[in-house]
Design a protein around this motif. Structure first.
Motif, PDB file in Angstrom:
ATOM      1  N   VAL A  17     -11.728  56.769  -9.308  1.00 31.75           N
ATOM      2  CA  VAL A  17     -10.554  57.400  -9.128  1.00 31.75           C
ATOM      3  C   VAL A  17     -10.277  57.723 -10.913  1.00 31.75           C
ATOM      4  O   VAL A  17      -9.263  58.901 -10.258  1.00 31.75           O
ATOM      5  N   GLU A  18     -10.783  57.633 -12.061  1.00 36.31           N
ATOM      6  CA  GLU A  18     -10.687  57.976 -12.731  1.00 36.31           C
ATOM      7  C   GLU A  18     -11.735  59.411 -12.919  1.00 36.31           C
ATOM      8  O   GLU A  18     -11.536  60.197 -13.927  1.00 36.31           O
ATOM      9  N   GLY A  19     -12.689  59.686 -11.875  1.00 31.63           N
ATOM     10  CA  GLY A  19     -13.002  60.934 -11.572  1.00 31.63           C
ATOM     11  C   GLY A  19     -14.099  60.951 -12.738  1.00 31.63           C
ATOM     12  O   GLY A  19     -14.744  61.859 -13.586  1.00 31.63           O
ATOM     13  N   LYS A  20     -14.384  59.822 -12.964  1.00 29.09           N
ATOM     14  CA  LYS A  20     -16.381  59.563 -14.016  1.00 29.09           C
ATOM     15  C   LYS A  20     -17.213  59.127 -13.018  1.00 29.09           C
ATOM     16  O   LYS A  20     -17.020  58.719 -12.382  1.00 29.09           O
ATOM     17  N   VAL A  21     -18.231  59.633 -13.882  1.00 28.24           N
ATOM     18  CA  VAL A  21     -19.837  59.380 -13.521  1.00 28.24           C
ATOM     19  C   VAL A  21     -19.703  58.015 -13.912  1.00 28.24           C
ATOM     20  O   VAL A  21     -19.710  57.140 -15.406  1.00 28.24           O
ATOM     21  N   GLN A  22     -20.431  56.768 -12.949  1.00 24.04           N
ATOM     22  CA  GLN A  22     -19.791  55.372 -13.395  1.00 24.04           C
ATOM     23  C   GLN A  22     -21.565  54.826 -13.555  1.00 24.04           C
ATOM     24  O   GLN A  22     -21.974  53.944 -14.610  1.00 24.04           O
ATOM     25  N   GLY A  23     -22.841  55.094 -12.850  1.00 27.42           N
ATOM     26  CA  GLY A  23     -23.513  54.874 -12.951  1.00 27.42           C
ATOM     27  C   GLY A  23     -23.702  53.589 -12.909  1.00 27.42           C
ATOM     28  O   GLY A  23     -23.812  52.360 -12.120  1.00 27.42           O
ATOM     29  N   ILE A  24     -24.920  52.654 -14.141  1.00 32.30           N
ATOM     30  CA  ILE A  24     -25.278  51.527 -14.269  1.00 32.30           C
ATOM     31  C   ILE A  24     -23.844  51.087 -14.566  1.00 32.30           C
ATOM     32  O   ILE A  24     -23.570  49.363 -14.877  1.00 32.30           O
ATOM     33  N   THR A  25     -22.653  51.456 -15.295  1.00 30.55           N
ATOM     34  CA  THR A  25     -21.565  50.658 -15.614  1.00 30.55           C
ATOM     35  C   THR A  25     -20.745  50.245 -14.444  1.00 30.55           C
ATOM     36  O   THR A  25     -20.533  50.378 -13.730  1.00 30.55           O
ATOM     37  N   ASP A  26     -20.362  49.011 -14.713  1.00 27.26           N
ATOM     38  CA  ASP A  26     -20.078  47.906 -14.004  1.00 27.26           C
ATOM     39  C   ASP A  26     -18.338  47.818 -14.035  1.00 27.26           C
ATOM     40  O   ASP A  26     -17.359  47.566 -14.517  1.00 27.26           O
ATOM     41  N   THR A  27     -17.796  48.815 -12.923  1.00 28.70           N
ATOM     42  CA  THR A  27     -16.402  49.118 -12.471  1.00 28.70           C
ATOM     43  C   THR A  27     -16.011  48.763 -11.455  1.00 28.70           C
ATOM     44  O   THR A  27     -16.248  48.594 -10.056  1.00 28.70           O
ATOM     45  N   PRO A  28     -14.760  47.918 -11.435  1.00 25.81           N
ATOM     46  CA  PRO A  28     -14.227  46.981 -10.218  1.00 25.81           C
ATOM     47  C   PRO A  28     -13.623  47.195  -9.101  1.00 25.81           C
ATOM     48  O   PRO A  28     -13.822  49.223  -9.687  1.00 25.81           O
ATOM     49  N   LEU A  29     -14.153  48.049  -7.963  1.00 26.13           N
ATOM     50  CA  LEU A  29     -13.327  47.720  -6.802  1.00 26.13           C
ATOM     51  C   LEU A  29     -11.309  47.967  -6.669  1.00 26.13           C
ATOM     52  O   LEU A  29     -10.889  46.995  -7.820  1.00 26.13           O
ATOM     53  N   THR A  30     -10.839  48.940  -6.395  1.00 23.30           N
ATOM     54  CA  THR A  30      -9.604  49.094  -6.509  1.00 23.30           C
ATOM     55  C   THR A  30      -8.790  48.421  -5.316  1.00 23.30           C
ATOM     56  O   THR A  30      -9.272  48.436  -4.845  1.00 23.30           O
ATOM     57  N   GLU A  31      -7.837  47.974  -4.995  1.00 24.04           N
ATOM     58  CA  GLU A  31      -6.607  47.378  -4.409  1.00 24.04           C
ATOM     59  C   GLU A  31      -7.084  48.494  -2.914  1.00 24.04           C
ATOM     60  O   GLU A  31      -7.747  47.548  -1.525  1.00 24.04           O
ATOM     61  N   LYS A  32      -7.663  49.751  -3.281  1.00 24.07           N
ATOM     62  CA  LYS A  32      -7.922  50.547  -2.426  1.00 24.07           C
ATOM     63  C   LYS A  32      -8.580  50.013  -1.411  1.00 24.07           C
ATOM     64  O   LYS A  32      -9.650  50.313   0.151  1.00 24.07           O
ATOM     65  N   GLY A  33     -10.200  50.270  -3.492  1.00 20.62           N
ATOM     66  CA  GLY A  33     -11.246  49.763  -2.546  1.00 20.62           C
ATOM     67  C   GLY A  33     -11.795  48.449  -1.572  1.00 20.62           C
ATOM     68  O   GLY A  33     -12.480  48.485  -0.654  1.00 20.62           O
ATOM     69  N   ILE A  34     -10.948  47.350  -1.773  1.00 27.34           N
ATOM     70  CA  ILE A  34     -10.753  46.524  -1.478  1.00 27.34           C
ATOM     71  C   ILE A  34     -10.880  46.689   0.011  1.00 27.34           C
ATOM     72  O   ILE A  34     -11.390  45.655   1.122  1.00 27.34           O
TER      73      ILE A  34
END
Length: 184
Positions: A17-34
């Protein structure tokens, strides 16, 4: 007899959503992702795709997606460390809009490790070895696997089955919770 393997990308994450490259950074799912993960589970159930095991990346966005799919379909679940997203080094957290095209061009440099990350060559070795092992397991155990992973891993996975130019490779994409089928 034909055997297949399926791959999907995790549901929408905060950094998607924030338009960032994630790679191995552990970012959670959004409500939409769930919600996307629940839709994926339903789609698999209704499609009649034969899946014997769900295998996922250790990062939470993929693990949480995989857990939903496995639970709703009564499938065994296992973690595979090699399915973790590529370490994009200096590009971790890179905002796409602030530097358009920069990361896309970097993905064409197969020996570059992004200043402390993982090169495409090393990623290829990791993923190709895993695919070879899963192919062998599929043949020996007559099993079909669904891999729940990340965009970079799906790109490398695709390159195992199809010849691509560097431009095609760096542009290959998979949407959140999109399923792709490959035949061994």
């Amino acid at each position: 007899m034909k055997s297949y393997i399926y791959i999907t990308r995790h549901g929408e994450s905060v950094w998607n959503v924030e338009g960032k490259v994630q790679g191995i950074t552990d970012t959670p799912l959004t409500e939409k992702g769930i919600a996307q993960a629940h839709e994926l589970a339903k789609k698999i159930k209704e499609s009649g795709i034969k899946i014997d095991e769900v295998i996922h990346s250790p990062l939470s966005r993929a693990a949480d997606t995989a857990k939903i799919v496995a639970e709703e379909n009564g499938l065994p679940l296992s973690v595979e460390p090699r399915l973790i997203e590529q370490n994009f080094g200096e590009y971790e957290g890179h905002e796409w809009e602030k530097h358009p095209g920069v990361f896309h061009e970097a993905k064409k440099q197969f020996a570059c490790d992004y200043n402390g990350g993982e090169s495409m060559l090393r990623l290829g070795q990791r993923i190709y070895n895993l695919i070879d092992e899963l192919k062998e397991r599929s043949e020996k155990e007559n099993k079909t696997f669904l891999l729940v992973t990340h965009g970079g891993i799906a790109r490398m996975f695709h390159s195992y089955f199809f010849s691509e130019t560097n431009e095609e490779f760096s542009s290959t994409n998979i949407d959140n919770c999109e399923v792709k089928e490959y035949e061994f």
